[in-house]
Design an enzyme around this catalytic site. Structure first.
Site, PDB file in Angstrom:
ATOM      1  CD  GLU A 292      -2.988  -1.134   0.271  1.00  8.73           C
ATOM      2  OE1 GLU A 292      -3.094  -0.117  -0.446  1.00  8.73           O
ATOM      3  OE2 GLU A 292      -3.739  -2.124   0.173  1.00  8.73           O
ATOM      4  CB  CYS A 326      -2.544   6.578   1.158  1.00  8.56           C
ATOM      5  SG  CYS A 326      -3.829   5.555   1.887  1.00  8.56           S
TER       6      CYS A 326
END
Length: 533
Positions: A292, A326
């Protein structure tokens, strides 16, 4: 969201400069926060290694700081590579028993973990806020994500699927089976210090894996408090504590984890640059990785969008967690026919949001995590302006603090800085003439995490979601690119890493697939009609 404007103005006085906070004398603010004791945190010498039996750590003693004030909170005794190896040895000793435990029994343990996280929702959420810097509502919401994922995992534990497939041979059956990988390592980031570990642990534990976790070095207290909850539940149920271990330490611990052949799976959350090194190392030993990594997320607002829906969605996407998600909106692609109107509304909304103490109710803007991030923010402003960008709103920091004012920069999308993720509250504003142009720009960056479209057109919606639409792992319509539910797989494509966590079939990454043929007859026919002998 914007109704807090008056209170926000009052909260700005709560922003304390580091020079007046007394942090330089290394006094501790621990006593101000009684919820820390409730989580088992002490002011001095919190051990950040749990090997399944004992808490300890033979590494450096570090200090955890409150990013909103610069004050020291508590000290932490970190781990070394030797500590790490001891943890993994305990994992290996516990692995066989946990793999053999029926999945519904494993699920019941995770159910109890979820209940314990629910009981500690507010104190643990406040600790996330205190140590990371995100506002209290987001800190509590992060812990709620762990509760939700535990619930998801409990259901999964009773329905991990397989297949029974027809065979071309008489008296034969073809089966697909799923079994645990056995062990995994987690390396998590500062911005979601509780949730990402929870996403991975809850699913992986019901899948039958033991685990070792290395949290971010700047959020050690959250790692310790989270680990205590998981460890306590395991021990209370009579299981080996080595099923879930913790080793907080430096880069040497992370490197040892990535190169460790005892761990078939590594889940890494962090920057694309470090993620590339992790992926290369893990692949070099034929391990599996869940990555990720970076996001450079675009929100497209078309001429037929409901601006009353788009406006608050964009504001949250761009400045939530002070731009340190993010999934933060880094790029805003606005149709030329509504560009001036929407940008004016957006700038007005930005001016209403003022920084405040993240633990205070009503605060919408907390600090950046540290001074390094403030420097990245300042540099980003200079670079964007040097490349032709124009600051529309924001563009400043609160002196002697970690607070940065969320910033909109009007810029040509071809500017090199637009291709980069800085992980601070800077959003680039770009004018587009069509959905096709917006999709082309959306897809033009190397990252591929999240995207969003605001439109009232069914055709535009499915064009955006279709094969020639957004190439991101997350593509939303009519809502923010930031903030995801746990029912679907979370993750992105391209340089975001292709990993998926939480819902859908993300569980498959934590297990090994088996293709099995069973002959329950008395003859031995071969596949494809082959005759041998």
């Amino acid at each position: 969201m914007l109704s807090f404007a008056a209170r926000q103005g009052a909260n700005r006085s709560a922003v304390r400069s580091f020079s007046s906070s007394g942090a330089s004398s290394q006094s501790y603010s621990f006593s101000k926060y009684p919820f820390l004791k409730e989580l088992g945190i002490q002011e001095q010498d919190n051990p950040a290694v749990f090997d399944g039996e004992e808490w300890g750590g033979s590494g450096e003693t570090v200090t955890s700081y409150d990013p909103s004030t610069g004050e020291a909170i508590a000290t932490v005794r970190t781990g070394t590579v030797d500590d790490y190896n001891r943890c993994v040895e305990r994992m290996m000793a516990a692995k066989k028993e946990w793999m053999s435990t029926p999945a519904p029994k494993r699920g019941d343990v995770v159910r109890q973990m979820g209940n314990r996280f629910r009981e500690k929702l507010e104190p643990l959420g406040k600790l996330v806020t205190l140590e990371m810097g995100k506002i209290k509502a987001e800190g509590i919401g992060e812990v709620q994500e762990v509760v939700d994922t535990c619930e998801l995992a409990v259901g999964l534990s009773r329905q991990i699927p397989g297949q029974l497939v027809p065979s071309e041979r008489p008296d034969h059956a073809l089966l697909e089976t799923w079994n645990p990988l056995g062990a995994m390592g987690m390396i998590t980031a500062f911005n979601f210090p509780n949730a990402v570990a929870g996403w991975n642990a809850s699913i992986s534990l019901v899948c039958g894996n033991t685990q070792i976790w290395k949290g971010a070095p700047s959020t050690n207290l959250v790692s310790i408090a989270t680990q205590k909850i998981m460890a306590d539940v395991l021990v209370e149920n009579g299981y080996d504590g080595g099923i879930a271990t913790l080793c907080c330490g430096g880069a040497d611990v992370g490197k040892a984890m990535a190169s460790d052949g005892r761990l078939p799976l590594i889940s890494f959350t962090g920057s694309t640059a470090i993620g590339r090194d992790v992926a290369t190392t893990v692949a070099g030993r034929f391990g599996r990785s869940i990555l990720e990594l970076g996001g450079n997320n675009a929100v497209t607002v078309m001429d037929d969008a409901d601006l009353n829906v788009a406006l608050p969605s964009v504001v949250f996407a761009a400045m939530g967690t002070a731009g340190q998600r993010c999934t933060t909106a880094r790029r805003l692609l606005i149709h030329e026919s509504i560009y001036d109107e929407f940008v004016e509304k957006l700038c007005n909304a930005y001016r209403q949001i003022q920084p405040g103490s993240p633990l205070e109710d009503g605060t919408l803007l907390g600090p950046l995590h540290n001074q390094a991030a403030v420097n990245i923010f300042k540099d980003g402003l200079q670079v964007a302006q040097a490349q032709g960008g124009k600051i529309l709103v924001g563009g400043s920091v609160v002196e002697n603090s970690n607070y940065a004012m969320p910033t909109l920069i009007e810029i040509d999308h071809s500017a090199p800085c637009v291709m980069e993720e800085r992980f601070v509250p800077i959003t680039y504003v770009v004018k587009v003439g069509s959905l096709e142009e917006a999709i082309e720009l959306n897809n033009s960056v190397p990252q591929g995490l999240s995207s969003a479209l605001f439109t009232s057109s069914m055709r535009s919606t499915f064009q955006f979601l279709g094969p020639n639409g957004s190439d991101c792992g997350i593509s939303n319509v009519g809502t923010s690119c930031s903030g995801a539910e746990i029912g679907l797989g979370f993750g992105g494509n391209k340089e975001t890493g292709w990993g998926r966590e939480s819902g859908s079939d993300s569980w498959k990454q934590y297990m090994r697939r088996g293709s099995c043929t069973v002959n329950y007859g008395t003859s031995v026919p071969l596949a494809q009609g082959l005759k041998f002998g």
